[in-house]
Scaffold this active site. Sequence first.
Site, short mmCIF file in Angstrom:
data_model
loop_
_atom_site.label_atom_id
_atom_site.label_comp_id
_atom_site.label_asym_id
_atom_site.label_seq_id
_atom_site.Cartn_x
_atom_site.Cartn_y
_atom_site.Cartn_z
N ASP A 131 0.76 -1.38 0.08
CA ASP A 131 -0.05 -0.17 0.39
C ASP A 131 0.74 1.16 0.24
O ASP A 131 2.12 1.41 0.97
CB ASP A 131 -0.84 0.18 1.50
CG ASP A 131 -2.33 1.27 1.55
OD1 ASP A 131 -2.11 0.94 0.15
OD2 ASP A 131 -1.78 1.75 1.69
N HIS A 138 -3.66 14.59 0.56
CA HIS A 138 -4.11 13.06 1.36
C HIS A 138 -2.62 13.31 2.58
O HIS A 138 -3.24 13.30 4.00
CB HIS A 138 -4.16 11.55 1.07
CG HIS A 138 -4.58 10.64 2.43
ND1 HIS A 138 -5.77 10.68 3.60
CD2 HIS A 138 -3.58 9.89 2.54
CE1 HIS A 138 -5.40 9.59 4.59
NE2 HIS A 138 -4.12 9.69 3.92
N GLU A 204 -10.28 4.47 3.36
CA GLU A 204 -9.57 4.73 2.77
C GLU A 204 -10.27 4.33 1.59
O GLU A 204 -10.00 2.76 1.13
CB GLU A 204 -8.75 3.73 2.54
CG GLU A 204 -7.85 5.11 4.68
CD GLU A 204 -6.62 4.81 4.61
OE1 GLU A 204 -6.00 4.26 4.31
OE2 GLU A 204 -6.07 5.55 5.42
N GLU A 206 -9.00 4.12 -2.81
CA GLU A 206 -7.77 3.56 -3.42
C GLU A 206 -8.35 3.18 -4.27
O GLU A 206 -9.13 2.83 -5.18
CB GLU A 206 -7.50 2.65 -3.13
CG GLU A 206 -6.49 3.95 -1.09
CD GLU A 206 -5.35 3.12 -0.50
OE1 GLU A 206 -4.65 2.65 -1.45
OE2 GLU A 206 -5.55 3.10 0.55
N ASP A 238 -9.10 0.70 1.70
CA ASP A 238 -8.32 0.11 3.09
C ASP A 238 -8.51 0.71 4.27
O ASP A 238 -8.14 1.14 4.39
CB ASP A 238 -6.75 0.67 2.09
CG ASP A 238 -5.53 0.23 3.77
OD1 ASP A 238 -5.39 -0.60 3.72
OD2 ASP A 238 -5.00 0.97 3.47
N ARG A 242 -7.99 4.17 13.34
CA ARG A 242 -6.92 4.88 13.00
C ARG A 242 -5.93 5.25 14.54
O ARG A 242 -5.23 5.23 14.92
CB ARG A 242 -7.88 6.25 13.75
CG ARG A 242 -8.25 6.89 12.12
CD ARG A 242 -7.31 6.47 11.06
NE ARG A 242 -8.20 6.75 9.36
CZ ARG A 242 -6.87 6.86 8.51
NH1 ARG A 242 -6.10 6.03 8.77
NH2 ARG A 242 -7.48 6.42 6.93
N GLN A 245 -3.54 2.17 14.62
CA GLN A 245 -2.92 3.15 13.95
C GLN A 245 -1.38 3.94 14.73
O GLN A 245 -0.44 4.08 14.84
CB GLN A 245 -3.15 3.50 12.80
CG GLN A 245 -1.86 3.97 11.28
CD GLN A 245 -3.29 4.89 10.11
OE1 GLN A 245 -4.37 4.54 9.83
NE2 GLN A 245 -1.61 5.04 9.31
N LYS A 258 -3.82 -2.18 9.55
CA LYS A 258 -4.18 -2.15 8.61
C LYS A 258 -4.49 -3.50 7.87
O LYS A 258 -4.87 -3.35 6.95
CB LYS A 258 -3.13 -1.46 7.45
CG LYS A 258 -2.56 -0.23 8.04
CD LYS A 258 -3.92 0.93 6.91
CE LYS A 258 -3.50 1.95 6.86
NZ LYS A 258 -3.98 2.73 6.81
N THR A 262 -8.61 -5.68 4.03
CA THR A 262 -9.11 -4.63 2.30
C THR A 262 -10.01 -5.14 1.71
O THR A 262 -9.61 -6.48 0.86
CB THR A 262 -7.17 -4.64 2.04
OG1 THR A 262 -6.36 -4.64 2.67
CG2 THR A 262 -7.31 -3.59 0.58
N GLU A 368 -10.04 12.09 7.14
CA GLU A 368 -10.02 13.72 6.37
C GLU A 368 -11.28 14.62 7.03
O GLU A 368 -11.33 15.54 7.01
CB GLU A 368 -9.39 13.82 5.85
CG GLU A 368 -7.82 12.77 5.19
CD GLU A 368 -8.21 12.67 4.38
OE1 GLU A 368 -7.88 11.14 3.78
OE2 GLU A 368 -7.08 13.21 3.10
CA CA Z 1 -4.17 3.21 2.43
#
Ligand code: CA
Length: 422
Positions: A131, A138, A204, A206, A238, A242, A245, A258, A262, A368
């Site tokens: 990834d 971002h 996320e 992607e 993904d 948080r 993380q 993560k 996915t 975000e």
């Molecule tokens: Ca990602």
Amino acid sequence: MSAPRLDETHDPARRSWVESANAPDCDFPIQNLPYGVFSEGGGARRVGVAIGNMILDLTATEAQGRLGPGAPVFGEGVLNPLMARPQADWDEMRRRIAGLLDERAGARDLPMVAQGDVEMHLPAYIRGFTDFYASREHATNVGSMFRDPENALLPNWLHVPIGYNGRASTVVVSGTEITRPLGQLKAPDDEAPRLGPSERLDFEVELGALVGTGNAMGQPMTTAEAFDAIFGYVLLNDWSARDIQVWEYQPLGPFQSKAFGTTISPWVVTRAALEPFRTQPPSRVKPLLPYLSEAGPNNFDIVIEGDLAPDGCAPRTILRTNARWLYYSAAQQLAHHSLSGCAMETGDLLGSGTISGAEQDSWGSLLELTWNGRDPVQVEGGTRTFLQDGDTVTLRGWCQRRYRVGFGACAGTIRPAPEWRK
Ligand code: CA
């Protein structure tokens, strides 16, 4: 390659005898022809190509000898054998399939099934998952939130496609439920971490690139080789915890935050189908090293929308972004991945990194969109800062000119975390 390569398979006037494929807003016209893997009634997995609201069963078509000469590639019910063939064979297969589905084709007694009658599976055996972090907006948003708004981008970001090696074992097809992860949680003021279900679960947005042609260990690819080596693209979510993380990521990057899931869309839109939609990347802030230079436009103009639906509620679109804004193309990421001599293989999956644009409604994660939980987003029947159990996230993507090259949906629903067993 310096310019988009177009042939008769991209002719916007071309129509299929499958009538549903000819609507201007259909994801799967005859100019798209994405590959997927499906089964009916718990039967064997078969490879198919989406056309309108139908699927042409390629495993059966090939067994009938109607895909022409060449080694059989669809008998295993997975895309890897075709992806491992020379790139000229990919183009030849696309031409043959387009010929079978063209409205001028004579025989229409092909093995077709309705998309609504099948179960979709992972299109390829995913060999490895890497990834990246290729959206400047971002990376700037995240750097502003967690570090310093004045120096949001780390000094390496404008020079290196940043990435990490993820988990291929938990890459799943759209529709697979995602279990909320357990993990170590520690708020900034907590003295010690505690064990618990993630309380800041996120998605996320992607774009995923599937490698067809690999490189030998010790032999890097150029960006031109890398562009051609990518068999096709999927939408990719993904999923990210948080809170896990933020506690675990220093110094080696994301790990358990993560690794739990996915999701990818089931239809692989080929690089060939995307040729008409190639576009220039954003302008460079700093010159890139020559090995990352590109002879032509290697980004794609793909609109991606994200919907969020609480359990039992209607979905609401909460973002609209575009893959064209990615600072690094998939070809640059793949070339960089192989630079050290790392061998890339058929079935490797590269995630672009969260795709965010300049405007707030184009940001590709709840982190975000809610600015780390400060500004909740409106959903049907309430608001969200992060995902709750029962929430469904659905990504939809497409390229549009006179016809649409669509990706279909990439969806997943959050299930409660398991009880911890002592
Ligand atoms: Ca990602």
